[in-house]
Design an enzyme around this catalytic site. Structure first.
Site, PDB file in Angstrom:
ATOM      1  N   CYS A  15       0.820  -1.224   0.000  1.00  0.00           N
ATOM      2  CA  CYS A  15       0.000   0.000   0.000  1.00  0.00           C
ATOM      3  C   CYS A  15       0.853   1.274   0.000  1.00  0.00           C
ATOM      4  CB  CYS A  15      -0.921   0.013   1.213  1.00  0.00           C
ATOM      5  SG  CYS A  15      -1.895   1.541   1.293  1.00  0.00           S
ATOM      6  N   VAL A  56      -6.192   0.751   5.231  1.00  0.00           N
ATOM      7  CA  VAL A  56      -4.904   1.059   5.838  1.00  0.00           C
ATOM      8  C   VAL A  56      -4.380   2.310   5.124  1.00  0.00           C
ATOM      9  CG1 VAL A  56      -4.408  -1.342   6.409  1.00  0.00           C
ATOM     10  CG2 VAL A  56      -3.586  -0.437   4.234  1.00  0.00           C
ATOM     11  N   GLU A  68      -6.220   7.735   7.747  1.00  0.00           N
ATOM     12  CA  GLU A  68      -5.981   8.642   6.610  1.00  0.00           C
ATOM     13  C   GLU A  68      -4.506   9.082   6.593  1.00  0.00           C
ATOM     14  OE1 GLU A  68      -7.721   9.641   3.825  1.00  0.00           O
ATOM     15  OE2 GLU A  68      -9.054   8.070   4.487  1.00  0.00           O
ATOM     16  N   SER A  69      -3.823   8.705   5.506  1.00  0.00           N
ATOM     17  CA  SER A  69      -2.374   8.898   5.470  1.00  0.00           C
ATOM     18  C   SER A  69      -1.950  10.366   5.628  1.00  0.00           C
ATOM     19  CB  SER A  69      -1.793   8.318   4.176  1.00  0.00           C
ATOM     20  OG  SER A  69      -2.317   8.963   3.035  1.00  0.00           O
TER      21      SER A  69
HETATM   22  N1  LIG Z   1      -7.366   8.071   1.587  1.00  0.00           N
HETATM   23  C1  LIG Z   1      -6.726   6.937   2.205  1.00  0.00           C
HETATM   24  C2  LIG Z   1      -6.559   5.844   1.162  1.00  0.00           C
HETATM   25  C3  LIG Z   1      -6.034   4.551   1.781  1.00  0.00           C
HETATM   26  C4  LIG Z   1      -6.302   3.350   0.878  1.00  0.00           C
HETATM   27  O1  LIG Z   1      -6.913   3.468  -0.221  1.00  0.00           O
HETATM   28  N2  LIG Z   1      -5.845   2.187   1.331  1.00  0.00           N
HETATM   29  C5  LIG Z   1      -6.134   0.972   0.597  1.00  0.00           C
HETATM   30  C6  LIG Z   1      -4.866   0.128   0.399  1.00  0.00           C
HETATM   31  S1  LIG Z   1      -3.603   0.975  -0.505  1.00  0.00           S
HETATM   32  C7  LIG Z   1      -7.072   0.098   1.398  1.00  0.00           C
HETATM   33  O2  LIG Z   1      -6.872  -0.095   2.592  1.00  0.00           O
HETATM   34  N3  LIG Z   1      -8.109  -0.454   0.753  1.00  0.00           N
HETATM   35  C8  LIG Z   1      -9.019  -1.370   1.377  1.00  0.00           C
HETATM   36  C9  LIG Z   1      -8.821  -2.778   0.940  1.00  0.00           C
HETATM   37  O3  LIG Z   1      -8.066  -3.026  -0.006  1.00  0.00           O
HETATM   38  O4  LIG Z   1      -9.432  -3.664   1.536  1.00  0.00           O
HETATM   39  C10 LIG Z   1      -5.396   7.343   2.825  1.00  0.00           C
HETATM   40  O5  LIG Z   1      -4.800   8.323   2.328  1.00  0.00           O
HETATM   41  O6  LIG Z   1      -4.964   6.731   3.817  1.00  0.00           O
END
Ligand SMILES: N[C@@H](CCC(=O)N[C@@H](CS)C(=O)NCC(=O)O)C(=O)O
Length: 222
Positions: A15, A56, A68-69
């Protein structure tokens, strides 16, 4: 301000958003533990309870989850030295905005890998290149980082993109870095220990497993 919090980063190995948090922690030399979950699986109940969006990264600070990153990066920057955001409010606002562009480009890079047909792949490739061209126009004329000499939070936000593009360029003979300013920025980011140490030691293998599993046009035709 406290430097003795117990920090746990909940992450996926592939990720890019989670990698941002790891880079900031490395850059600030803060001790933390990483809990890796598997993407695409039903996640454990404890994770569902701390991640309202089911995503995550989550940084658990003495038991309190922060998600939120971009928010995690800003929290770390407020609590741990060295300060990576500029102090000037306008410069800071501008860089926060460009961090959003990085998130958008993570999405384009994901589409490049996962697009099932040539049209989707070509669209993602063009969108990614156009995005990088826009970012290039915002970079300081002074090299190598976004602001020139000093590494900033906006650099942390973009670095995971260049880690993945570097692998995709090498393996699939793509080229997203014909702009010399982007090339210099990317090289400087990939050369930083905080970036190198923010992923598992076999990251290229792990990322390529994700690319192959995506079964997209990229892996099947290039
Ligand atoms: N806006 C969020 C985006 C985080 C995101 O999209 N994480 C993805 C993995 S890269 C995730 O956990 N997706 C849920 C999944 O795949 O189950 C951030 O900036 O933290």
């Amino acid at each position: 301000m406290s430097n003795s919090n117990k920090l746990q980063l909940v992450s996926f190995k592939v990720c890019p958003f989670a990698q941002r948090a790891a880079i900031a922690l490395q850059e600030k030399q803060v001790a933390y533990e990483t809990e890796y979950l598997m993407p695409g699986e039903d996640q454990p109940d404890w994770f569902k309870q701390i991640s309202p969006l089911g995503k995550v990264p989550v940084l658990v600070v003495d038991g309190t989850p922060v998600f939120e990153s971009a928010v995690i990066l800003e929290y770390l920057d407020e609590v741990y030295a060295p300060q990576l955001h500029p102090a000037d409010p306008l410069a800071k606002a501008r860089q926060r905005a460009w961090m959003e562009v990085a998130s958008e480009l993570f999405g384009k890079q994901y589409m490049l890998v996962t697009a099932k047909d040539q049209a989707g792949f070509e669209t993602a490739k063009q969108d990614l290149q156009a995005g990088l061209d826009r970012v290039a126009s915002a970079l300081s004329a002074e090299q190598p980082f976004f602001n020139g000499q000093s590494f900033a939070l906006v650099d942390v936000a973009f670095a995971p993109l260049f880690v993945r593009l570097g692998i995709l360029e090498k393996v699939f003979k793509l080229n997203f870095q014909s702009n010399p300013r982007i090339k210099a920025w990317s090289s400087a980011l990939l050369g930083k220990d905080s970036v190198k140490n923010s992923v598992v030691s076999n990251f290229e293998e792990v990322f390529m497993m994700f690319v192959k599993k995506s079964d997209g046009y990229l892996v099947n035709h290039l």
